[in-house]
Design a protein around this motif. Structure first.
Motif, PDB file in Angstrom:
ATOM      1  N   SER A   3    -105.127  28.967  -1.663  1.00  0.00           N
ATOM      2  CA  SER A   3    -106.047  28.995  -2.777  1.00  0.00           C
ATOM      3  C   SER A   3    -106.878  28.080  -3.156  1.00  0.00           C
ATOM      4  N   ASN A   4    -106.827  27.028  -2.215  1.00  0.00           N
ATOM      5  CA  ASN A   4    -107.850  25.979  -2.395  1.00  0.00           C
ATOM      6  C   ASN A   4    -109.401  26.313  -2.017  1.00  0.00           C
ATOM      7  N   ALA A  47    -102.863  34.271 -10.403  1.00  0.00           N
ATOM      8  CA  ALA A  47    -102.168  33.047 -10.746  1.00  0.00           C
ATOM      9  C   ALA A  47    -102.893  31.776 -10.088  1.00  0.00           C
ATOM     10  N   ALA A  48    -103.391  31.895  -8.882  1.00  0.00           N
ATOM     11  CA  ALA A  48    -103.996  30.683  -8.398  1.00  0.00           C
ATOM     12  C   ALA A  48    -105.303  30.344  -9.046  1.00  0.00           C
ATOM     13  N   LYS A  50    -106.152  31.088 -12.211  1.00  0.00           N
ATOM     14  CA  LYS A  50    -105.711  30.701 -13.295  1.00  0.00           C
ATOM     15  C   LYS A  50    -105.470  28.998 -13.243  1.00  0.00           C
ATOM     16  N   ALA A  51    -104.833  28.697 -12.156  1.00  0.00           N
ATOM     17  CA  ALA A  51    -104.258  27.286 -12.034  1.00  0.00           C
ATOM     18  C   ALA A  51    -105.637  26.314 -11.483  1.00  0.00           C
ATOM     19  N   ALA A  52    -106.435  26.914 -11.041  1.00  0.00           N
ATOM     20  CA  ALA A  52    -107.648  26.119 -10.322  1.00  0.00           C
ATOM     21  C   ALA A  52    -108.786  25.974 -10.996  1.00  0.00           C
ATOM     22  N   PRO A  54    -110.579  26.111 -14.857  1.00  0.00           N
ATOM     23  CA  PRO A  54    -110.602  26.120 -16.358  1.00  0.00           C
ATOM     24  C   PRO A  54    -111.728  26.645 -16.596  1.00  0.00           C
ATOM     25  N   ILE A 261    -105.943  35.431 -16.555  1.00  0.00           N
ATOM     26  CA  ILE A 261    -106.153  34.243 -16.099  1.00  0.00           C
ATOM     27  C   ILE A 261    -106.472  33.380 -17.400  1.00  0.00           C
TER      28      ILE A 261
END
Length: 422
Positions: A3-4, A47-48, A50-52, A54, A261
């Motif tokens: 997910s990068n 989920a990815a 949301k983490a990546a 903001p 997210i």
């Protein structure tokens, strides 16, 4: 799945899913409808995301459709086909509505002058990515114009079929922007049958509403954009002009993804599907409590964009309306005309007939108590009013005859030139 993000690759899409059965389909392959003949929905690793990503990262980007790229299906930036998809403004109409809480999202500012640009930029970008050489669609006008423009800009051939009474400006712009366009003595679903039959014979890709997965993804940006414009909140009520319903379905999907997210909470707007009395299959199905809408015979309305006798995504439209505790409503053509005139003369805002239908529906719903003046209401104007026939103006002055001078009455009121001439 990695997910990068790199500068050229978006990797959050995981798969596609049948909207009725939930059956999974591989991403990055050419798809139309699912095996049971229903629309496919694009799914993401939320989920990815949301983490990546903001909120601050979204806020720092240019305010266009592509700021939402992590929630869009185009993986490679080289495949993006853009004509400048701006964020559309929210315009208050306090004079006509009598309330500061009624806003219009004016989609007529987009390329080709309508919200169809959102869906078609995504469908064409994905078509380019997947190697499509020829796209075809039925249209009541604005979708065909958007498809023609985007496809031509990247070298994809287009063939488009429209009802014979499609507004002349739409037919002309479709042809001028590089498509081959045919008038058909029938409705949009009749045109759709021609596209379907030609798929096997000619080999074109069927880009009809909801018969490919990506127009929904483009249209959902209305919901993403709206939430950000309202400070990561949603309106109390959305009035949406509903034909095929792609935008309504897309926005409902957008709100779910935004919650997952962490960008918004669980609040949802009440979604109101607005149709014309002369073509209201969703209203009839909503009132009957059915999951699907039977074809509307003898469809007619001045709002050609919502003259869709039968929609393949009927169950998704009705599901969103019911889950949101909204409703479906039909308005007469004379009320649409009156609404268009009222907003133009009171606000200086030229709505298209479909957009005017949402204002007519708001007034009707206010009168019957289904909404109140304290509700924060969003109306969608889906195209520029300049794309439709405008009333003639016959008033003139003859420069060979000196005009009489305006005067001031004893009460201090100016007498207008019209007053003097008449």
């Amino acid at each position: 799945m990695n997910s990068n993000l790199t500068a050229d690759r978006q990797t959050f899409v995981t798969h596609l899913e049948c909207s009725m059965t939930g059956e999974r389909y591989e991403a990055d392959q050419l798809h139309g409808l699912s095996r049971v003949g229903r629309p496919l929905l694009v799914r993401y690793d939320l989920a990815a995301v949301k983490a990546a990503i903001p909120k601050a990262m979204i806020a720092a980007r240019p305010t266009d459709l592509w700021r939402w790229r992590e929630l869009l299906p185009v993986r490679h930036t080289r495949d993006i086909v853009s004509l400048g998809e701006i964020e559309t403004p929210l315009i208050a109409i306090p004079r006509s509505s009598g309330s500061p809480n009624v806003l219009v999202k004016d989609e007529g500012r987009l390329p080709t002058g309508s919200f169809k640009a959102r869906g078609l930029v995504m469908a064409v970008s994905m078509g380019k990515a997947l190697g499509i050489k020829h796209m075809a669609m039925p249209t009541n006008g604005n979708a065909g114009a958007a498809l023609a423009a985007y496809a031509t800009s990247c070298g994809i051939k287009t063939t488009i079929f429209c009802p014979a009474d499609t507004p002349e400006v739409n037919v002309s712009e479709i042809e001028l922007q590089g498509a081959t366009v045919y008038r058909v003595n029938g409705y949009i679903d009749d045109c759709g049958k021609i596209v379907g039959e030609g798929k096997a014979k000619v080999g074109w890709f069927d880009t009809s509403t909801l018969k490919e997965p990506y127009r929904i993804e483009g249209k959902k940006t209305m919901g993403l954009e709206l939430a950000e414009q309202l400070g990561w909140d949603v309106p109390d009520v959305i009035f949406y002009p509903t034909g095929g319903g792609t935008g309504l379905i897309g926005m409902w999907k957008a709100f779910d993804e935004l919650e997952r997210i962490g960008f918004i909470g669980s609040k949802r707007p009440r979604v109101v599907a607005v149709q014309a009395s002369g073509c209201a299959p969703m209203v009839r199905a909503y009132e009957a409590g059915t999951e699907h809408a039977a074809r509307w015979e003898d469809a007619h309305t001045i709002a050609s964009g919502i003259r869709v006798p039968q929609a393949i995504g009927d169950f998704l439209i009705l599901r969103a309306v019911r889950e949101s505790k909204g409703f479906a409503i039909a308005v007469d053509d004379d009320k649409i005309s009156n609404a268009l005139n009222e907003v133009a003369r009171e606000e200086g805002l030229l709505l298209c007939p479909e957009g005017a239908a949402t204002y007519a529906a708001y007034k009707q719903s206010l009168a019957d108590g289904r909404v109140t003046k304290t509700d924060r209401v969003m109306l969608f104007n889906c195209a520029s009013g300049l794309k439709y026939p405008l009333p003639p103006v016959t008033r003139a002055l003859d420069l060979r005859i000196p005009p009489p001078e305006p005067t001031v009455e004893p009460d201090g009121n100016d007498v207008t030139l019209d007053d003097v001439l008449n």
